[in-house]
Structure formats: C-alpha cells, structure tokens
Design a protein around this motif. Structure first.
Motif, PDB file in Angstrom:
ATOM      1  N   PRO A  64       1.103  -1.339  -0.546  1.00  9.32           N
ATOM      2  CA  PRO A  64       0.259   0.154  -0.308  1.00  9.32           C
ATOM      3  C   PRO A  64       0.807   1.019   0.160  1.00  9.32           C
ATOM      4  CG  PRO A  64      -0.298  -1.259   2.600  1.00  9.32           C
ATOM      5  CD  PRO A  64       0.606  -1.829   1.395  1.00  9.32           C
ATOM      6  N   ALA A 119       4.036   2.180   2.239  1.00  5.66           N
ATOM      7  CA  ALA A 119       5.219   0.811   2.563  1.00  5.66           C
ATOM      8  C   ALA A 119       6.605   1.332   2.280  1.00  5.66           C
ATOM      9  CB  ALA A 119       4.255  -0.045   1.924  1.00  5.66           C
ATOM     10  N   ARG A 141       8.129  -2.320   9.393  1.00 10.22           N
ATOM     11  CA  ARG A 141       7.299  -3.035   8.330  1.00 10.22           C
ATOM     12  C   ARG A 141       7.895  -4.485   8.074  1.00 10.22           C
ATOM     13  NH1 ARG A 141       6.134   1.826   7.968  1.00 10.22           N
ATOM     14  NH2 ARG A 141       6.045   2.737   6.499  1.00 10.22           N
TER      15      ARG A 141
HETATM   16  N1  LIG Z   1      10.534   0.675   8.267  1.00  7.33           N
HETATM   17  C1  LIG Z   1      10.477   1.925   6.336  1.00  7.33           C
HETATM   18  N2  LIG Z   1      11.396   1.095   5.602  1.00  7.33           N
HETATM   19  C2  LIG Z   1      10.313   1.873   4.581  1.00  7.33           C
HETATM   20  N3  LIG Z   1      10.225   3.115   4.396  1.00  7.33           N
HETATM   21  C3  LIG Z   1       9.587   3.617   5.617  1.00  7.33           C
HETATM   22  C4  LIG Z   1       9.846   3.249   7.791  1.00  7.33           C
HETATM   23  N4  LIG Z   1       9.615   3.443   8.585  1.00  7.33           N
HETATM   24  C5  LIG Z   1       9.108   4.556   7.914  1.00  7.33           C
HETATM   25  N5  LIG Z   1       9.220   4.496   6.757  1.00  7.33           N
HETATM   26  C6  LIG Z   1       8.639   6.026   6.084  1.00  7.33           C
HETATM   27  O1  LIG Z   1       7.720   5.030   5.190  1.00  7.33           O
HETATM   28  C7  LIG Z   1       7.986   6.076   3.946  1.00  7.33           C
HETATM   29  C8  LIG Z   1       7.607   4.936   2.852  1.00  7.33           C
HETATM   30  O2  LIG Z   1       7.311   5.929   1.965  1.00  7.33           O
HETATM   31  P1  LIG Z   1       7.829   5.170   0.467  1.00  7.33           P
HETATM   32  O3  LIG Z   1       7.507   6.495  -1.367  1.00  7.33           O
HETATM   33  O4  LIG Z   1       9.026   4.497   0.437  1.00  7.33           O
HETATM   34  O5  LIG Z   1       6.477   3.969  -0.124  1.00  7.33           O
HETATM   35  P2  LIG Z   1       5.612   3.718  -1.404  1.00  7.33           P
HETATM   36  O6  LIG Z   1       5.594   2.762  -0.714  1.00  7.33           O
HETATM   37  O7  LIG Z   1       6.530   3.883  -2.655  1.00  7.33           O
HETATM   38  O8  LIG Z   1       4.735   4.627  -1.221  1.00  7.33           O
HETATM   39  P3  LIG Z   1       3.710   5.133  -2.617  1.00  7.33           P
HETATM   40  O9  LIG Z   1       2.857   3.696  -3.206  1.00  7.33           O
HETATM   41  O10 LIG Z   1       2.753   6.159  -2.029  1.00  7.33           O
HETATM   42  O11 LIG Z   1       4.784   5.352  -4.352  1.00  7.33           O
HETATM   43  C9  LIG Z   1       8.781   7.086   4.155  1.00  7.33           C
HETATM   44  O12 LIG Z   1       7.758   8.496   4.091  1.00  7.33           O
HETATM   45  C10 LIG Z   1       9.811   6.351   4.951  1.00  7.33           C
HETATM   46  O13 LIG Z   1      10.877   7.848   5.674  1.00  7.33           O
END
Ligand SMILES: Nc1ncnc2c1ncn2[C@@H]1O[C@H](COP(=O)(O)OP(=O)(O)OP(=O)(O)O)[C@@H](O)[C@H]1O
Ligand SMILES: [Mg+2]
Length: 151
Positions: free
Chosen positions: A39, A42, A121
C-alpha cells in the motif's frame, strides 16, 4: 525448511529498508525481475532507492508519479516501472509492456511490503524460480534468524 520458502524481514526504519534494497542491488544480475507490491507509504520507493544504491546508480530515484517507466544507469541499468496507475492488467498490454519486458525471464522475486507500525515494516521475499531461490540463499544467512524478534 524449503529452499523456496518466503523470507520475512522486519525493518524498523527507512534506513533498514534501504539496506535490504542495497543487498538486493548488490546481488542483482542482468535480467533480474523484482516485483514490489504494497500500500501507499509501505516503502516501495525506499526499497528501490536501496536497490539503486546497490547497483551503483548515482542519480536520485523517485516515485515515477508522472511517468510510468524510468531507467537509471549503474553497474547494471535499473528499469523502474510503476504499474500503480493501471486500472487493470489489460492496460499493460495496451502500453506494450510485453514488448518492453521481452527477453525478461518469467521467474521473478515477489517483494510484498506491509505496515506493522509507524516505522515498522514486514518485507516478504517470495522467490519464484531457481534464480531467486539462489539469490535468497545469500540473504538468509544475513537476515535469519532475526534474533530480536524472538523475544
Ligand atoms: N521501516 C521503514 N521502511 C520504509 N519506509 C519507512 C519505514 N519506516 C518509516 N518509513 C517511511 O514510510 C514512507 C515510505 O514511503 P515510500 O515512498 O517508500 O512508500 P511507497 O510504498 O513507495 O508509497 P507510494 O505507493 O505512495 O509510492 C517514507 O516516508 C519513510 O520515511
Ligand atoms: Mg512509491
């Protein structure tokens, strides 16, 4: 345990997620296919940033929000394709992704990201095919057992 069992890794910071990505990038071979799902927020982009670092990509990697596919030169070229805005798999056909992916193997590493808490995560690596079973063997020693989970 089966060699093709999934490997679950808990990360507790963006840095830990990037470090996992970096390990994948270092282990990557030409033609490797990693399919990330999870999601919003994530950590998919965060993981890709680590993969890029492991591949020796120097330029910044962002979420390709307005473009479907980007590529970044490194030790290997990273092809970053975002299927988020596709409503159904048929659209991928329209876009010619089949052609784009031509020559890629059907084997792949599924990477499923899930929120456990604000900074926690669960990243489940599911190898599909021998290549990825082998790739994961190299990671299992490093990541399992996660001793601090065994409290
Ligand atoms: N353990 C973790 N691993 C990864 N990201 C983390 C963690 N803890 C907190 N975060 C935060 O969660 C967010 C993850 O964002 P990211 O853009 O990588 O997600 P995404 O899955 O690409 O979302 P989207 O689908 O909106 O593109 C960031 O703000 C990051 O700082
Ligand atoms: Mg993203």
């Amino acid at each position: 345990m089966n060699a093709d069992a999934p490997l679950d890794i808990i990360t507790r910071s963006p840095q830990e997620t990037q470090a996992l990505g970096e390990a994948l990038g270092v282990a990557a071979q030409p033609g490797d296919l990693f399919l990330l799902s999870g999601p919003l927020g994530a950590g998919k982009t965060c993981l890709v940033q680590g993969i890029a670092r492991g591949l020796g990509v120097r330029e910044p990697v962002r979420s390709p929000t307005f473009v479907l596919a980007t590529h970044h030169p490194g030790r290997l070229t990273l092809f970053h394709i975002d299927l988020y805005r596709l409503d159904n798999p048929l659209e991928a056909e329209d876009l010619g992704l089949d052609d784009y992916m031509e020559g890629f193997p059907r084997e792949r590493l599924l990477v499923e990201l899930e929120h456990l808490g604000p900074e926690e995560r669960r990243i489940r690596l599911r190898p599909q095919g021998k290549r990825y079973v082998a790739l994961l063997q190299g990671l299992r020693g490093r990541y399992a057992p996660q001793a601090r989970d065994a409290r």
